[in-house]
Design an enzyme around this catalytic site. Structure first.
Site, PDB file in Angstrom:
ATOM      1  N   PRO A 132    -126.275 -13.346 -46.152  1.00 34.27           N
ATOM      2  CA  PRO A 132    -125.651 -14.553 -44.986  1.00 34.27           C
ATOM      3  C   PRO A 132    -126.853 -14.369 -43.547  1.00 34.27           C
ATOM      4  CG  PRO A 132    -124.991 -12.526 -44.837  1.00 34.27           C
ATOM      5  CD  PRO A 132    -125.764 -12.286 -46.310  1.00 34.27           C
ATOM      6  N   CYS A 133    -127.976 -15.331 -44.509  1.00 38.37           N
ATOM      7  CA  CYS A 133    -128.457 -15.797 -43.169  1.00 38.37           C
ATOM      8  C   CYS A 133    -128.071 -16.270 -41.899  1.00 38.37           C
ATOM      9  CB  CYS A 133    -129.989 -16.407 -43.519  1.00 38.37           C
ATOM     10  SG  CYS A 133    -129.537 -18.178 -44.284  1.00 38.37           S
TER      11      CYS A 133
END
Length: 177
Positions: A132-133
Site C-alpha cells: 500500500p504505497c
C-alpha cells in the site's frame, strides 16, 4: 506467468502472477493488453488458483470500502533489489487508515538519509494496493506523487476508503493531508 483483469468499485484492475506469488498488480484502468505489453510471457487466465482468487477478492473488498488486510498475499519479488523488498515489507506493515512518511520508512530501515530512495522505491511499486504505497506520504505528511492512474486523487480516494473502513469518521480522524 499468468494474468487477469477484474472489476472493482474503482474500475478494472489487473494481476500478474507466477508460481511464487503476485508479480504485479495494477490499479484502474487496466486491460489484458496493457498487462501483456509489460509481461509478454503472461497468459490470460480466467480460472484463478485459490491464492490468486483470494488476492483478487481482497483487492475488490478494499476498493469497495471494506477493511481488508492484504499482507497475507504472497509476492514474487525475485529480481527486486534488497532495499526495495525491505521498503515493501515496511510499507505492508502500515495499518489500513494509517500513514507514514518516506523519512519514517527510511529511518526504520536504519538509513535516515534515504527518504528519496524510499520515494523512488514506492514510485516503482509493482504491487499496489497489495503493497500500500498510497499510505506513504512526503515530509510533514503531505501527499506526493502517485503513479497509478489518477495520481494524487487516487491516493486520496484510497486513503479515504481505508479511513472510513477503519471506522474513522471525518470528525474523529486526524488530518490526512
Amino acid at each position: 506467468m499468468a494474468c487477469t483483469v477484474f472489476d472493482t468499485a474503482q474500475g478494472r484492475c489487473g494481476l500478474v502472477w507466477s508460481s511464487q506469488g503476485v508479480v504485479a498488480a495494477r490499479l484502474p484502468e487496466v486491460t489484458v493488453e496493457t498487462l501483456r505489453r509489460r509481461f509478454p510471457s503472461a497468459q490470460e487466465c480466467l480460472e484463478w488458483p485459490p491464492a490468486i482468487a483470494e488476492a483478487i477478492a481482497g483487492v475488490q473488498a478494499l476498493l469497495r470500502g471494506e477493511l481488508c488486510d492484504l499482507r497475507h498475499v504472497a509476492l514474487d519479488e525475485r529480481g527486486l533489489p534488497a532495499f526495495r523488498r525491505a521498503v515493501h515489507a515496511l510499507t505492508r506493515a502500515i495499518e489500513p487508515g494509517q500513514t507514514r512518511t518516506y523519512g519514517e520508512i527510511a529511518a526504520a530501515l536504519g538509513e535516515p538519509g534515504a527518504a528519496r530512495a524510499v520515494g523512488r522505491a514506492e514510485a516503482e511499486n509493482p504491487f499496489p494496493p497489495i503493497v500500500p504505497c498510497h499510505r506513504v506520504m512526503g515530509a510533514g505528511g503531505e501527499p506526493t506523487g502517485f503513479s497509478a492512474p489518477g495520481g494524487i486523487e487516487t491516493k486520496r480516494r484510497l486513503l479515504l476508503i481505508e479511513a472510513r473502513a477503519a471506522g474513522q469518521l471525518a470528525g474523529d480522524q486526524q488530518a490526512l493531508f
